[in-house]
Write a protein that holds these residues in place. Structure first.
Motif, PDB file in Angstrom:
ATOM      1  N   GLY A 245       0.822  -1.207   0.000  1.00  0.00           N
ATOM      2  CA  GLY A 245       0.000   0.000   0.000  1.00  0.00           C
ATOM      3  C   GLY A 245       0.848   1.244   0.000  1.00  0.00           C
ATOM      4  N   GLY A 246       0.185   2.396   0.079  1.00  0.00           N
ATOM      5  CA  GLY A 246       0.875   3.672   0.152  1.00  0.00           C
ATOM      6  C   GLY A 246       1.623   3.990  -1.121  1.00  0.00           C
ATOM      7  N   ASP A 247       2.853   4.479  -0.955  1.00  0.00           N
ATOM      8  CA  ASP A 247       3.656   4.870  -2.110  1.00  0.00           C
ATOM      9  C   ASP A 247       4.402   3.705  -2.731  1.00  0.00           C
ATOM     10  OD1 ASP A 247       5.450   4.344  -0.137  1.00  0.00           O
ATOM     11  OD2 ASP A 247       6.419   6.305  -0.137  1.00  0.00           O
ATOM     12  N   GLY A 248       4.257   2.495  -2.177  1.00  0.00           N
ATOM     13  CA  GLY A 248       4.939   1.331  -2.719  1.00  0.00           C
ATOM     14  C   GLY A 248       6.395   1.241  -2.335  1.00  0.00           C
ATOM     15  N   GLU A 249       6.887   2.194  -1.520  1.00  0.00           N
ATOM     16  CA  GLU A 249       8.287   2.186  -1.107  1.00  0.00           C
ATOM     17  C   GLU A 249       8.456   2.137   0.413  1.00  0.00           C
ATOM     18  OE1 GLU A 249      10.721   4.618  -4.531  1.00  0.00           O
ATOM     19  OE2 GLU A 249       9.783   5.792  -2.937  1.00  0.00           O
ATOM     20  N   THR A 250       7.394   2.377   1.157  1.00  0.00           N
ATOM     21  CA  THR A 250       7.492   2.513   2.613  1.00  0.00           C
ATOM     22  C   THR A 250       6.682   1.429   3.301  1.00  0.00           C
ATOM     23  OG1 THR A 250       7.696   4.909   2.352  1.00  0.00           O
ATOM     24  CG2 THR A 250       7.212   4.083   4.555  1.00  0.00           C
ATOM     25  N   PHE A 251       7.331   0.763   4.253  1.00  0.00           N
ATOM     26  CA  PHE A 251       6.672  -0.252   5.073  1.00  0.00           C
ATOM     27  C   PHE A 251       6.738   0.216   6.523  1.00  0.00           C
ATOM     28  CE2 PHE A 251       6.834  -3.873   7.923  1.00  0.00           C
ATOM     29  CZ  PHE A 251       5.795  -4.681   7.479  1.00  0.00           C
ATOM     30  N   THR A 252       5.600   0.219   7.202  1.00  0.00           N
ATOM     31  CA  THR A 252       5.556   0.604   8.613  1.00  0.00           C
ATOM     32  C   THR A 252       4.755  -0.423   9.394  1.00  0.00           C
ATOM     33  OG1 THR A 252       3.608   1.995   8.235  1.00  0.00           O
ATOM     34  CG2 THR A 252       5.765   3.080   8.178  1.00  0.00           C
ATOM     35  N   GLN A 253       5.103  -0.569  10.649  1.00  0.00           N
ATOM     36  CA  GLN A 253       4.421  -1.527  11.512  1.00  0.00           C
ATOM     37  C   GLN A 253       4.492  -1.033  12.951  1.00  0.00           C
ATOM     38  OE1 GLN A 253       3.017  -4.527  10.353  1.00  0.00           O
ATOM     39  NE2 GLN A 253       2.146  -4.853  12.389  1.00  0.00           N
ATOM     40  N   MET A 254       3.367  -1.097  13.661  1.00  0.00           N
ATOM     41  CA  MET A 254       3.319  -0.799  15.086  1.00  0.00           C
ATOM     42  C   MET A 254       2.890  -2.054  15.830  1.00  0.00           C
ATOM     43  SD  MET A 254       1.881   3.091  15.527  1.00  0.00           S
ATOM     44  CE  MET A 254       0.220   2.710  14.980  1.00  0.00           C
ATOM     45  N   VAL A 255       3.621  -2.400  16.890  1.00  0.00           N
ATOM     46  CA  VAL A 255       3.356  -3.619  17.654  1.00  0.00           C
ATOM     47  C   VAL A 255       3.229  -3.251  19.127  1.00  0.00           C
ATOM     48  CG1 VAL A 255       4.183  -5.926  18.214  1.00  0.00           C
ATOM     49  CG2 VAL A 255       4.745  -4.909  15.995  1.00  0.00           C
ATOM     50  N   PRO A 256       2.033  -3.453  19.716  1.00  0.00           N
ATOM     51  CA  PRO A 256       0.745  -3.679  19.053  1.00  0.00           C
ATOM     52  C   PRO A 256       0.215  -2.373  18.466  1.00  0.00           C
ATOM     53  CG  PRO A 256       0.436  -3.513  21.409  1.00  0.00           C
ATOM     54  CD  PRO A 256       1.911  -3.415  21.183  1.00  0.00           C
ATOM     55  N   GLU A 257      -0.938  -2.423  17.862  1.00  0.00           N
ATOM     56  CA  GLU A 257      -1.481  -1.233  17.218  1.00  0.00           C
ATOM     57  C   GLU A 257      -1.815  -0.150  18.238  1.00  0.00           C
ATOM     58  OE1 GLU A 257      -1.848  -0.339  14.114  1.00  0.00           O
ATOM     59  OE2 GLU A 257      -0.998  -2.185  13.288  1.00  0.00           O
ATOM     60  N   ASN A 258      -2.393  -0.553  19.368  1.00  0.00           N
ATOM     61  CA  ASN A 258      -2.721   0.397  20.429  1.00  0.00           C
ATOM     62  C   ASN A 258      -1.595   0.420  21.453  1.00  0.00           C
ATOM     63  OD1 ASN A 258      -5.270   0.905  19.274  1.00  0.00           O
ATOM     64  ND2 ASN A 258      -6.131  -0.902  20.290  1.00  0.00           N
ATOM     65  N   ASN A 259      -1.149   1.622  21.787  1.00  0.00           N
ATOM     66  CA  ASN A 259      -0.064   1.794  22.751  1.00  0.00           C
ATOM     67  C   ASN A 259       1.140   0.935  22.371  1.00  0.00           C
ATOM     68  OD1 ASN A 259       1.209   2.842  24.989  1.00  0.00           O
ATOM     69  ND2 ASN A 259       0.305   1.376  26.418  1.00  0.00           N
ATOM     70  N   PRO A 260       1.740   1.182  21.210  1.00  0.00           N
ATOM     71  CA  PRO A 260       2.802   0.301  20.696  1.00  0.00           C
ATOM     72  C   PRO A 260       4.074   0.373  21.532  1.00  0.00           C
ATOM     73  CG  PRO A 260       2.622   2.265  19.344  1.00  0.00           C
ATOM     74  CD  PRO A 260       1.477   2.314  20.307  1.00  0.00           C
ATOM     75  N   ILE A 261       4.740  -0.767  21.637  1.00  0.00           N
ATOM     76  CA  ILE A 261       6.055  -0.821  22.267  1.00  0.00           C
ATOM     77  C   ILE A 261       7.153  -0.890  21.205  1.00  0.00           C
ATOM     78  CG2 ILE A 261       5.266  -1.803  24.439  1.00  0.00           C
ATOM     79  CD1 ILE A 261       6.919  -4.138  22.044  1.00  0.00           C
ATOM     80  N   LEU A 262       6.750  -1.074  19.948  1.00  0.00           N
ATOM     81  CA  LEU A 262       7.697  -1.146  18.838  1.00  0.00           C
ATOM     82  C   LEU A 262       7.100  -0.435  17.633  1.00  0.00           C
ATOM     83  CD1 LEU A 262      10.068  -2.233  17.114  1.00  0.00           C
ATOM     84  CD2 LEU A 262       8.804  -4.381  16.907  1.00  0.00           C
ATOM     85  N   LYS A 263       7.859   0.517  17.087  1.00  0.00           N
ATOM     86  CA  LYS A 263       7.497   1.181  15.839  1.00  0.00           C
ATOM     87  C   LYS A 263       8.616   0.908  14.836  1.00  0.00           C
ATOM     88  CE  LYS A 263       4.731   4.983  17.742  1.00  0.00           C
ATOM     89  NZ  LYS A 263       4.568   6.457  17.813  1.00  0.00           N
ATOM     90  N   TYR A 264       8.208   0.366  13.697  1.00  0.00           N
ATOM     91  CA  TYR A 264       9.184  -0.048  12.689  1.00  0.00           C
ATOM     92  C   TYR A 264       8.846   0.638  11.371  1.00  0.00           C
ATOM     93  CZ  TYR A 264      11.841  -3.134   9.571  1.00  0.00           C
ATOM     94  OH  TYR A 264      12.706  -3.631   8.627  1.00  0.00           O
ATOM     95  N   GLY A 265       9.846   1.272  10.774  1.00  0.00           N
ATOM     96  CA  GLY A 265       9.662   1.904   9.472  1.00  0.00           C
ATOM     97  C   GLY A 265      10.816   1.560   8.543  1.00  0.00           C
ATOM     98  N   PHE A 266      10.482   1.250   7.272  1.00  0.00           N
ATOM     99  CA  PHE A 266      11.519   0.860   6.305  1.00  0.00           C
ATOM    100  C   PHE A 266      11.158   1.471   4.955  1.00  0.00           C
ATOM    101  CE2 PHE A 266      14.274  -2.128   3.952  1.00  0.00           C
ATOM    102  CZ  PHE A 266      15.379  -2.119   4.787  1.00  0.00           C
ATOM    103  N   TRP A 267      12.067   2.299   4.442  1.00  0.00           N
ATOM    104  CA  TRP A 267      11.878   2.909   3.124  1.00  0.00           C
ATOM    105  C   TRP A 267      12.922   2.345   2.168  1.00  0.00           C
ATOM    106  CZ3 TRP A 267      15.389   5.846   0.294  1.00  0.00           C
ATOM    107  CH2 TRP A 267      14.885   6.433  -0.880  1.00  0.00           C
ATOM    108  N   ILE A 268      12.464   1.863   1.011  1.00  0.00           N
ATOM    109  CA  ILE A 268      13.349   1.301  -0.014  1.00  0.00           C
ATOM    110  C   ILE A 268      13.164   2.107  -1.293  1.00  0.00           C
ATOM    111  CG2 ILE A 268      14.039  -0.781  -1.254  1.00  0.00           C
ATOM    112  CD1 ILE A 268      12.538  -2.411   0.837  1.00  0.00           C
ATOM    113  N   LYS A 269      14.250   2.553  -1.859  1.00  0.00           N
ATOM    114  CA  LYS A 269      14.154   3.297  -3.113  1.00  0.00           C
ATOM    115  C   LYS A 269      13.876   2.314  -4.252  1.00  0.00           C
ATOM    116  CE  LYS A 269      16.435   6.625  -6.085  1.00  0.00           C
ATOM    117  NZ  LYS A 269      17.692   7.326  -6.421  1.00  0.00           N
TER     118      LYS A 269
END
Length: 695
Positions: A245-269
């Motif tokens: 989804g999105g721009d096709g280059e960015t992947f994001t994930q929050m674990v868990p969705e509510n009150n996350p203890i982990l936020k992960y973001g990855f951008w690939i050109k």
């Protein structure tokens, strides 16, 4: 020896006596006067020595009597305490048993935190699962048939091998399962920390078990970080099926969705187009990278975002992955917010040729290649590599000041080093503007490393005030206020102590809501407060960061806190502004109420202002390592009078001191029928916050 007379005898019988001249007369007079003064002085000296000897004998006798009295009181106190030790041990064992029974349904899916084998099995199975995905083996379908036409019945087998790469749906499930494993690992971390809290309590003090838990914490955190590297590699290999989804280059994930203890973001050109990287945004996790100033046109060239096969990874964790290392004596400690950003390079992206997708997988492609920033090249030195990083401060950290301290992890010294401060409500130029967020923090950096929000260790020392007020036979109120700075960081804390646990009553900060909802073990409560920004559990080594502070001796504090815990169920205890007088490590000054708390007292003390109580309701107590006594000092005095109250004497502990105003039968009843769990809880809390050292 007295001086001899100046005059002499005549040499002949008939020789007339010579008349003394004036000088000889004066000398004779002076000699006579000196002899008289010498005799008077000797008489006075002998009288003074006799008087001093009598006084020394009196003091020696008094000291001897005092030592014998204190010795008898000590033996009596030990005998009385020995009677209740079995009951106290039984009560606490029963409490621990029921506590463990309650935890069984909650952590049934986690390994036993006291079992090294179970924890290693949990981590090994996790690693083996990742290795199976790393070396993917496609499924093979076997078709079996018999040749009946020729009558020989030969069995024929046909093998149909599946795709060489992992199916898209399985790949997506695999990545999500790794994030789920990280969440389970975090639950394991919380369980280990709670067990470590119990082992570190003053009543148990098992240093070996604390070290065991710290080792396991380090292993679990290493596996979490290794898993995030594994997910990053899979995103590089299968971004065409994982980034949907999105721009096709960015992947994001929050674990868990509510009150996350982990936020992960990855951008690939991925897209081949000419563009200017004015900012790099991860909007779903509220993380962004911007130029160091709004006047700058784009991010530094040293990041290499314009070249091919480049990616950027950002991690925000609501825990400190280095908490297994000791922070004793350090000037700063990390809050529950660590941040990491990396520039990643890789070999080849998957390519499309008609209906086919070609992937190149080698051993190198399965390793995460994190590049240095700033790069170690001559071209990189021609440009300022600084840029801004923005992120959202986790909801369990109280923002006490207008800016927070940011530090980086130094591997050589294994400690956090402060490097800069954050700002809030930063402005962003161009199309990269963001919606206002009061918890969005921004800081500037010229390098990429492991960052964390830091807090000064002794920020709340020395305490401004503290009180212990009995509410009933089952509950005690503790009021504690850290160093008063007359700013937005000032807080007064009120704790409700019940049985062997405690609960926060105030302040009303939203970030501390989870501490107001239920009861915690004392060590867990103050660990959670420290991670929110309020550190009350200090060590002797931390005193070097304060001026003119001498920590009280362990012998004094252990004896005094046990005394206070015993009688906090019946009397109110309070701080004294003179406690620091003389900086004596073996002496403490505090106040104790004259009246004993009655069960019929229906006054609500939970919101009472103890500062307004008059002076005449308090006993001033001078407590030493070997004795204690009622003293004459008052809070209004500039220099305290440490003399004993007239008509009183020193005693071994508070039990014997209270016998001055109370019947022995009454005090023995208070000791024998005490609430053992609550007394243990009070002792644990006092041993953690150490109000006589830091108050």
């Amino acid at each position: 020896m007295p001086p001899k007379p100046a005059g002499g005898k005549s040499k002949g019988k008939n020789e007339p006596v010579k008349k003394l001249n004036p000088q000889q007369v004066a000398l004779e007079t002076a000699t006579t006067t000196a002899q008289k003064m010498y005799k008077d002085h000797e008489k006075e000296r002998l009288q003074a020595e006799k008087k001093d000897k009598a006084q020394r004998d009196y003091y020696h006798l008094d000291a001897t009597v005092e030592r014998e009295r204190l010795k008898l009181e000590k033996e009596k106190s030990k005998s009385l305490h020995k009677e209740i030790v079995p009951e106290e041990a039984l009560a606490f064992k029963e409490y621990e048993k029921h506590l463990r029974w309650k935890e069984i349904p909650t952590f049934v899916h986690l390994p036993n935190v006291r079992s090294e084998a179970e924890i290693n099995t949990f981590l090994s199975v996790w690693r083996d699962e990742q290795e199976r995905f790393e070396q993917f083996t496609p499924e093979t379908v076997v078709f079996s048939s018999k040749d009946f036409e020729n009558g020989n019945g030969i069995v024929r087998l046909r093998f149909l091998r599946g795709e060489q790469t992992m199916p898209a749906l399985q790949c997506q499930k695999m990545v999500q399962s790794q994030f789920t494993q990280c969440l389970q690992a975090y639950e394991l971390v919380e369980a280990i920390q709670r067990s470590r809290d119990v082992a570190a309590a003053a009543s148990t003090g098992d240093a070996a078990l604390v070290a065991f838990h710290n080792t396991n914490l380090t292993l679990v955190y290493e596996q979490i970080l290794r898993t995030l590297d594994f997910v990053s590699v899979q995103l590089l290999l299968h971004h065409d099926v994982l980034i949907t989804g999105g721009d096709g280059e960015t992947f994001t994930q929050m674990v868990p969705e509510n009150n996350p203890i982990l936020k992960y973001g990855f951008w690939i050109k991925i897209h081949e187009m000419t563009r200017s990287f004015t900012s790099l945004l991860f909007p779903d996790i509220d993380v962004r990278l911007d130029p160091r100033a709004n006047t700058q046109p784009k991010l530094p060239k040293a990041m290499g975002l314009s070249r091919e096969n480049v990616a950027v990874r950002v991690l925000q964790l609501s825990f400190d992955t280095h908490c297994g290392h000791s922070a004793v004596g350090k000037e700063f400690y990390a809050l529950n917010c660590s941040f990491k950003a990396d520039v990643v390079s890789f070999s080849d992206r998957p390519t499309k040729q008609g209906p086919w997708t070609l992937r190149s997988e080698t051993e190198r492609s399965h390793r995460l290649n994190v590049e240095d920033y700033p790069p170690r090249t001559a071209e990189a030195r021609t440009e300022d590599p600084a840029f801004r990083i923005s992120f959202e401060v986790p909801s369990n950290i109280v923002i006490r000041t207008g800016s927070l301290i940011v530090g980086k992890w130094v591997e050589e010294t294994c400690e956090w080093e402060p490097i800069t401060h954050t700002i809030f409500s930063a402005q962003f130029a161009g199309t990269a503007r963001a919606e206002p967020n009061p918890r969005r923090a921004t800081f500037m950096t010229s390098e990429l490393a492991s960052f964390a929000l830091l807090q000064e260790t002794v920020y709340d020392a020395l305490y401004d005030s503290w009180f212990i007020q009995p509410l009933s036979y089952e509950e005690v109120l503790l009021v504690l206020e850290g160093r008063k700075r007359n700013d937005m960081g000032d807080r007064e804390f009120r704790f409700l102590l019940r049985e062997a646990s405690c609960k926060l009553l105030s302040p009303d900060d939203v970030e501390l809501a989870h501490l107001r909802e239920r009861f915690f073990q004392p060590t867990t409560m103050f660990r959670e407060l420290a991670q929110a920004g309020f550190k009350f559990a200090l060590s002797d080594e931390d005193s070097k960061h304060l001026d003119s502070v001498v920590p009280k001796s362990k012998a004094l504090e252990s004896k005094l806190y046990a005394d206070m815990a015993q009688f906090s169920l019946f009397y109110t205890f309070a701080y004294s502004v003179h406690n620091k007088y003389g900086e004596d490590a073996d002496m403490a000054l505090f106040r104790m109420s004259k009246a004993c708390h009655s069960e019929d007292d229906d006054q609500d003390y939970t919101n009472a202002n103890f500062q307004e109580l008059p002076q005449d309701v308090w006993h001033a107590v001078r407590y030493r390592k070997d004795n204690c006594a009622y003293s004459q000092f008052t809070e209004e005095e500039k220099a305290p009078r440490l003399d004993l109250v007239e008509g009183t004497e020193t005693h071994f502990n508070l039990y014997n001191l209270l016998l001055v105003h109370h019947e022995e039968a009454e005090l023995q009843e208070q000791v024998r029928t005490t609430n053992f769990l609550l007394r243990r809880c009070i002792y644990e809390v006092l041993s953690i916050i150490r109000p006589l050292t830091w108050g």
